[in-house]
Motif scaffolding. Structure first.
Motif, mmCIF file in Angstrom:
data_model
loop_
_atom_site.group_PDB
_atom_site.id
_atom_site.type_symbol
_atom_site.label_atom_id
_atom_site.label_comp_id
_atom_site.label_asym_id
_atom_site.label_seq_id
_atom_site.Cartn_x
_atom_site.Cartn_y
_atom_site.Cartn_z
ATOM 1 N N VAL A 1 0.827 -1.212 0.000
ATOM 2 C CA VAL A 1 0.000 0.000 0.000
ATOM 3 C C VAL A 1 0.862 1.264 0.000
ATOM 4 C CG1 VAL A 1 -1.981 -1.088 1.118
ATOM 5 C CG2 VAL A 1 -0.200 -0.054 2.526
ATOM 6 N N ARG A 2 2.066 1.185 0.576
ATOM 7 C CA ARG A 2 2.930 2.364 0.596
ATOM 8 C C ARG A 2 3.475 2.677 -0.793
ATOM 9 N NH1 ARG A 2 6.451 -0.088 5.325
ATOM 10 N NH2 ARG A 2 6.004 -1.835 3.947
ATOM 11 N N ASN A 3 3.772 1.635 -1.572
ATOM 12 C CA ASN A 3 4.176 1.873 -2.959
ATOM 13 C C ASN A 3 3.044 2.500 -3.755
ATOM 14 O OD1 ASN A 3 6.860 0.977 -2.932
ATOM 15 N ND2 ASN A 3 6.286 -1.145 -3.274
ATOM 16 N N VAL A 4 1.841 1.994 -3.547
ATOM 17 C CA VAL A 4 0.684 2.545 -4.259
ATOM 18 C C VAL A 4 0.488 4.009 -3.866
ATOM 19 C CG1 VAL A 4 -1.810 2.393 -4.580
ATOM 20 C CG2 VAL A 4 -0.440 0.302 -4.497
ATOM 21 N N ILE B 1 0.739 7.276 -6.341
ATOM 22 C CA ILE B 1 -0.379 8.223 -6.467
ATOM 23 C C ILE B 1 0.106 9.648 -6.210
ATOM 24 C CG2 ILE B 1 -2.547 8.961 -5.406
ATOM 25 C CD1 ILE B 1 -3.149 5.936 -4.978
ATOM 26 N N ARG B 2 0.961 9.823 -5.215
ATOM 27 C CA ARG B 2 1.484 11.157 -4.900
ATOM 28 C C ARG B 2 2.252 11.735 -6.088
ATOM 29 N NH1 ARG B 2 5.349 12.620 0.326
ATOM 30 N NH2 ARG B 2 5.494 14.868 -0.061
ATOM 31 N N THR B 3 3.158 10.946 -6.665
ATOM 32 C CA THR B 3 3.937 11.431 -7.808
ATOM 33 C C THR B 3 3.049 11.638 -9.024
ATOM 34 O OG1 THR B 3 5.804 10.143 -6.962
ATOM 35 C CG2 THR B 3 6.011 11.036 -9.185
ATOM 36 N N THR C 1 0.323 7.797 2.890
ATOM 37 C CA THR C 1 1.540 7.808 2.071
ATOM 38 C C THR C 1 1.411 8.755 0.887
ATOM 39 O OG1 THR C 1 1.843 5.475 2.670
ATOM 40 C CG2 THR C 1 3.247 6.336 0.920
ATOM 41 N N SER C 2 0.198 8.881 0.365
ATOM 42 C CA SER C 2 -0.011 9.794 -0.763
ATOM 43 C C SER C 2 -0.061 11.249 -0.319
ATOM 44 C CB SER C 2 -1.322 9.451 -1.483
ATOM 45 O OG SER C 2 -2.447 9.963 -0.784
#
Length: 245
Positions: free
Chosen positions: A107-110, A114-116, A142-143
């Motif tokens: 979920v942190r990669n996702v 999303i943020r980038t 994270t996003s």
């Protein structure tokens, strides 16, 4: 109880009848109940994944509250469907850019992707209903809230998305080491959907076969691969560079 979690038969049924965006439902193993049967039936109709777990798991999820054999996770966001995503994107610009997340599990990669993506003006993120990381509170964190500013679409199968992209003449680009072509050789000024694969296996075989373009980032050191969110960010900024030149 958090607003992103519900438990008990009646609250879960109410959420299903109200078409709440439920990510996953946990049902106690070896328990028979008419209410649970209806929950399972409605979940199947709405393509919501159901996991059958021991009572100890439900006790832990609900912090030993009266779960009645069922616990559900509500998504913190609303989703768009693939048709609306494409229609709305093309109504705003001639060259939309999408990201397809192919079975990412972290979920942190996702959240980082999303943020980038939001920072680089990506038009939408497409992920799987089953087989991928849930969109949950950790994803939102994270996003850094970017998830609320970009459309997210959940689909049953990646191949269906790729057919839709073809029908809209969107080039599909698989990020993979299984090619000689560099991402710097890809024309990102075209309408594009970038496929990012799972942390362990990369882009799935079917998606690789269907993608119109395969491209990789150059790896100049001893390490063989980048973290998927880092790789996605590098490719997105190549897209930005091309579109601003």
């Amino acid at each position: 109880m958090k607003t992103s979690e519900i438990y008990g038969i009646k609250p879960t049924l109410e959420a299903l009848h109200a078409n709440q965006t439920i990510d996953k439902i946990f049902v106690q193993k070896n328990i028979k109940n008419e209410g649970l049967k209806e929950i399972i039936h409605l979940a199947s109709e709405q393509h919501i994944p159901v996991s059958y777990v021991p009572v100890e798991k439900l006790n832990k999820l609900s912090k030993n509250n009266n779960h009645q054999g069922v616990f559900a996770k509500i998504s913190p966001i609303s989703y768009v469907n693939i048709e609306d995503l494409l229609e709305n994107s093309f109504s705003k610009k001639e060259d939309p850019f999408f990201i397809i997340l192919d079975e990412l599990s972290d979920v942190r990669n996702v959240g980082a992707i999303i943020r980038t993506a939001e920072c680089t003006n990506v038009d939408g993120i497409i992920t799987l209903k089953q087989g991928g990381a849930a969109i949950n509170d950790q994803t939102v964190k994270t996003s850094t809230g970017a998830i609320f500013n970009i459309p997210i679409c959940k689909v049953d199968h990646i191949k269906d998305v790729l057919f839709y992209m073809d029908s809209y003449q969107v080039q599909t680009v698989a990020a993979t080491e299984k090619t000689d072509q560099s991402v710097y050789e890809v024309d990102f000024k075209k309408p594009t959907a970038l496929i990012m694969g799972s942390e362990g296996r990369g882009v799935s075989k079917n998606a690789l076969q269907m993608a119109k373009v395969k491209a990789k980032l150059p790896m100049l050191g001893e390490t063989l691969s980048l973290n998927v969110s880092v790789a996605c960010g590098a490719i997105l900024y190549e897209m930005v560079r091309q579109r601003q030149s």
